[in-house]
Design a protein around this motif. Structure first.
Motif, short mmCIF file in Angstrom:
data_model
loop_
_atom_site.label_atom_id
_atom_site.label_comp_id
_atom_site.label_asym_id
_atom_site.label_seq_id
_atom_site.Cartn_x
_atom_site.Cartn_y
_atom_site.Cartn_z
N MET A 17 0.83 -1.20 0.00
CA MET A 17 0.00 0.00 0.00
C MET A 17 0.87 1.26 0.00
O MET A 17 0.54 2.25 -0.66
N GLY A 18 1.97 1.23 0.74
CA GLY A 18 2.88 2.37 0.77
C GLY A 18 3.51 2.64 -0.58
O GLY A 18 3.57 3.79 -1.04
N ILE A 19 3.96 1.59 -1.23
CA ILE A 19 4.56 1.74 -2.56
C ILE A 19 3.53 2.29 -3.54
O ILE A 19 3.81 3.22 -4.31
N GLY A 20 2.33 1.72 -3.50
CA GLY A 20 1.27 2.21 -4.38
C GLY A 20 0.90 3.65 -4.11
O GLY A 20 0.66 4.44 -5.03
N GLY A 21 0.87 4.03 -2.83
CA GLY A 21 0.54 5.40 -2.47
C GLY A 21 1.59 6.39 -2.92
O GLY A 21 1.28 7.45 -3.46
N PHE A 22 2.86 6.06 -2.68
CA PHE A 22 3.93 6.97 -3.08
C PHE A 22 3.97 7.16 -4.58
O PHE A 22 4.03 8.28 -5.09
N ILE A 23 3.92 6.06 -5.32
CA ILE A 23 3.99 6.15 -6.78
C ILE A 23 2.74 6.82 -7.33
O ILE A 23 2.82 7.65 -8.25
N GLY A 24 1.57 6.50 -6.78
CA GLY A 24 0.34 7.13 -7.25
C GLY A 24 0.34 8.63 -7.01
O GLY A 24 -0.07 9.41 -7.87
N PHE A 25 0.79 9.05 -5.83
CA PHE A 25 0.87 10.48 -5.53
C PHE A 25 1.82 11.18 -6.50
O PHE A 25 1.53 12.27 -6.99
N ALA A 26 2.94 10.53 -6.78
CA ALA A 26 3.93 11.13 -7.68
C ALA A 26 3.40 11.22 -9.11
O ALA A 26 3.65 12.21 -9.81
N VAL A 27 2.65 10.21 -9.55
CA VAL A 27 2.13 10.23 -10.91
C VAL A 27 1.04 11.29 -11.05
O VAL A 27 0.99 12.00 -12.06
N VAL A 28 0.16 11.40 -10.06
CA VAL A 28 -0.93 12.37 -10.14
C VAL A 28 -0.39 13.79 -10.03
O VAL A 28 -0.80 14.68 -10.78
N ASN A 29 0.52 14.04 -9.11
CA ASN A 29 1.07 15.40 -8.91
C ASN A 29 2.38 15.54 -9.67
O ASN A 29 2.39 15.99 -10.80
N SER A 30 3.48 15.21 -9.05
CA SER A 30 4.79 15.17 -9.69
C SER A 30 5.78 14.61 -8.68
O SER A 30 5.52 14.59 -7.49
N TRP A 31 6.91 14.16 -9.19
CA TRP A 31 7.94 13.63 -8.28
C TRP A 31 8.49 14.73 -7.39
O TRP A 31 8.83 14.50 -6.23
#
Length: 55
Positions: free
Chosen positions: A28-42
């Motif tokens: 869940m943490g990996i999915g959350g971090f990557i999802g946040f980065a894809v939706v917003n930006s790295w």
């Protein structure tokens, strides 16, 4: 891609990680971090992590 598509892909990736034996919280943490980065930006992800650490 719209946010719904990104969410579905992230959910399926999270299920795949759990199927491969990754603990649920880590998946869940990996999915959350990557999802946040894809939706917003790295850059936004890194700034958010750094600002949370400073408080």
């Amino acid at each position: 891609m719209d946010n719904t598509t990104i969410g579905i892909i992230g959910f399926l990736a999270m299920l795949l990680l759990m199927f491969l034996g990754v603990p649920i919280g880590v998946a869940m943490g990996i999915g959350g971090f990557i999802g946040f980065a894809v939706v917003n930006s790295w850059d936004t992800l890194i700034e958010t992590l750094l600002s949370a650490h400073q408080e």
